[in-house]
Motif scaffolding. Sequence first.
Motif, short mmCIF file in Angstrom:
data_model
loop_
_atom_site.label_atom_id
_atom_site.label_comp_id
_atom_site.label_asym_id
_atom_site.label_seq_id
_atom_site.Cartn_x
_atom_site.Cartn_y
_atom_site.Cartn_z
N MET A 80 70.98 41.37 38.93
CA MET A 80 72.24 40.80 39.41
C MET A 80 72.27 40.75 40.94
SD MET A 80 73.74 39.72 36.77
CE MET A 80 72.03 39.35 36.28
N ALA A 81 71.51 41.60 41.60
CA ALA A 81 71.39 41.52 43.06
C ALA A 81 70.71 40.20 43.45
CB ALA A 81 70.60 42.71 43.59
N ARG A 99 79.15 52.83 28.03
CA ARG A 99 78.27 51.74 28.43
C ARG A 99 79.05 50.63 29.12
NH1 ARG A 99 74.92 51.00 22.76
NH2 ARG A 99 73.72 52.95 22.83
N ALA A 100 80.21 50.30 28.56
CA ALA A 100 81.02 49.22 29.14
C ALA A 100 81.42 49.55 30.57
CB ALA A 100 82.26 48.99 28.28
N LYS A 101 81.79 50.79 30.80
CA LYS A 101 82.20 51.19 32.15
C LYS A 101 81.06 50.99 33.16
CE LYS A 101 84.10 55.05 34.81
NZ LYS A 101 84.52 56.47 34.77
N LYS A 102 79.86 51.40 32.80
CA LYS A 102 78.70 51.26 33.69
C LYS A 102 78.34 49.79 33.91
CE LYS A 102 76.60 55.67 32.30
NZ LYS A 102 75.43 56.29 31.60
N LEU A 103 78.38 49.02 32.84
CA LEU A 103 78.03 47.60 32.95
C LEU A 103 79.04 46.84 33.82
CD1 LEU A 103 76.99 46.91 29.26
CD2 LEU A 103 75.46 46.98 31.23
N LEU A 121 80.76 43.84 38.62
CA LEU A 121 81.78 43.73 39.67
C LEU A 121 81.17 43.90 41.06
CD1 LEU A 121 84.69 45.73 37.98
CD2 LEU A 121 84.58 43.27 38.34
N ARG A 122 80.17 44.74 41.16
CA ARG A 122 79.51 44.98 42.44
C ARG A 122 78.82 43.72 42.95
NH1 ARG A 122 78.14 49.88 41.29
NH2 ARG A 122 76.13 49.44 40.30
N HIS A 123 78.49 42.83 42.03
CA HIS A 123 77.75 41.61 42.41
C HIS A 123 78.60 40.35 42.23
CE1 HIS A 123 74.17 43.89 43.24
NE2 HIS A 123 74.33 44.53 42.09
N LYS A 124 79.89 40.49 42.51
CA LYS A 124 80.84 39.38 42.65
C LYS A 124 81.32 38.77 41.33
CE LYS A 124 80.65 39.41 47.21
NZ LYS A 124 79.60 40.43 47.44
N PHE A 125 80.93 39.34 40.18
CA PHE A 125 81.51 38.91 38.92
C PHE A 125 82.95 39.43 38.84
CE2 PHE A 125 77.05 38.52 38.16
CZ PHE A 125 76.88 37.61 37.14
N TYR A 126 83.70 38.94 37.89
CA TYR A 126 85.05 39.47 37.64
C TYR A 126 85.26 39.58 36.14
CZ TYR A 126 86.09 34.50 36.87
OH TYR A 126 86.07 33.20 36.41
N VAL A 127 86.16 40.47 35.74
CA VAL A 127 86.50 40.62 34.33
C VAL A 127 87.57 39.58 34.00
CG1 VAL A 127 87.44 42.16 32.56
CG2 VAL A 127 85.93 43.07 34.33
N VAL A 128 87.32 38.75 33.00
CA VAL A 128 88.22 37.65 32.67
C VAL A 128 89.50 38.18 32.04
CG1 VAL A 128 88.48 35.49 31.39
CG2 VAL A 128 86.25 36.10 32.35
N TYR A 129 89.38 38.81 30.90
CA TYR A 129 90.53 39.47 30.27
C TYR A 129 90.55 40.90 30.82
CZ TYR A 129 90.77 35.56 26.97
OH TYR A 129 90.89 34.31 26.40
#
Length: 438
Positions: A428-429, A342-346, A351-359
Motif C-alpha cells: 500500500m506504500a 484483524r480488521a483493526k490492524k487492516l 487509513l495510513r495510506h490515504k484510503f478511507y472507510v466507506v461505511y
Amino acid sequence: MKPTPIKKELIDGAIKDFGIKDFAKATIREVKSIAAYAEKESGVEYIKMEMGIPGLPAAKFGVEAQVNALRNGIASSYPDIQGYPELKQQASRFVKAFIGVDIDAKGCIPVTGSMQGTFASFLTCSQANKTKDTVLFIDPGFPVQKMQLQVLNVKYETFDVYDYRGDQLAGKLESYLSKGNICAIVYSNPNNPSWICFNEDELKIIGQLATKYDAIVMEDLAYFAMDFRKNLSVPFEPPYQATVARYTDNYMLLISGSKAFSYAGERIGVVCISDKLFYRHFPDLAARYENLNFGMTFSTRMLYALSSGTSHSAQYAMAAMFKAACDREYDFRKEISVYGERAKKLKEIFLRHKFYVVYDKDLDDPIADGFYFTVGYPGMTSGELAHELMYYGVSAICLITTGSQQEGLRVCTSFITNNQYQLLEERMAIFEENNPVE
C-alpha cells in the motif's frame, strides 16, 4: 511510477480472458479465480480479501458430536424433516440465551446452511399472499440472495441504507411497504458487507412497520453476536444480540453455523420462526398445501421438496455446539474475536495510506471491527480501485455487487495471516506513491 508486485499485463490479460467487461461487476468467484491464476503465474502471494470463508478451525464440540453420531450409525438413517429433536430444543435454548426471546422448539427447523434457509423462506413468503409478490432488501447485502430470487422468478426491490439510518429509515421503508406488494423484508445484522449494526430503535422501526403492513422480516444472523463492541458472550444475561423479534411477531431468524462456529463445510443452520407466524394460516398457502399452516408448509413442503431434510450427523454437531455455548462450556465469541482484531490492524494500514472507510459509522458510533469492512480511495471508482489493487496482489469485491450505491470495496478479514500485515503495508506504500491524492 514504481513497479507493481504483479505485472499489469498479466492481470489485464486474465480479466480479458475471463470476459469481464466491467470489473466493478465481477463476482466473488471471478475475482477469486483471477487472483488464483495471477498468484500461480507470477509466484507472488496474494492477500485474498474477496471471499467470506471462515479462517478458523471448526468448533471441537461439533466435530466430536458429529464423529460420534457417524460412528454410532446415524448416516444410515434419514433425518426427520422437522429436525433432530435435541437440536430443536437446543436451538430454542440458544435463542433464549443469546437473543433473549422465546421461540418454541417446534419452530426451530434445521436447514443445510442459511443459503437453503433463505431459499425456502423466499418460497414460503412469496406464496403466502398472492397480492404480495415482491421481496424488499435493505442493502447492502449478500448478492446470492438476489440470485435466488432470480432462480425463483420472484420480484424484488432494494435500497442502500447508507443515507437512511436512524429515524430516516422509517420514511424510506414505508415508501416501499405502503405499496402493499412487499411479502418479506431482508437484511443481515451485523451487515455483510458494510458491518453496520442496526440498533434497537432501528429494529423497532422495522418491526412495527412489518406488523402494520403485514410483511415478514427475514433477519439474517450469519454473523451472530459479532458486534465486538458489546459483550454478547454470556448466555442468559444481557446485553443480547439485537433483533427485530422484540418488536413484531412477523419474523424468521436465520442462524448459521458457518461463521459463529466455523462449521461452514457441513452446511448447517437453523431457521427459527416466531410462534405466531409458525401457526398462522395464510389462505393462499392453505389452498395450495392442504390447509397447512405457515411453519408446516415451510418444513413439510418447501424443505422436503428441496432436500428431504438436513444432514443428520451435522444436526448432532449443531445441537452440541448450541448446548456447549448455553452451558458456558464453549465461548464461541472468544474464538471468533480474532476477526475483529484483524480488521483493526487492516484498517490502520489502509487509513495510513490515504484510503478511507466507506461505511464508517453506526449513527454516532464508529463502525465495529469484524468479519468485513469497506474501503474507498479518493478519486477512484469501485471498479478502478478493485482493478488497480489486483496489480498489488490484493483482491476484493466491489460494493456495487452487494446493492450498495457507494464507491468502494468489501474487505474480508477471514484469510489474513500474520505475515500479511507487513506485506500489505509495503504494497500500500507503493500504491499510495503511484496514486497520489491531490
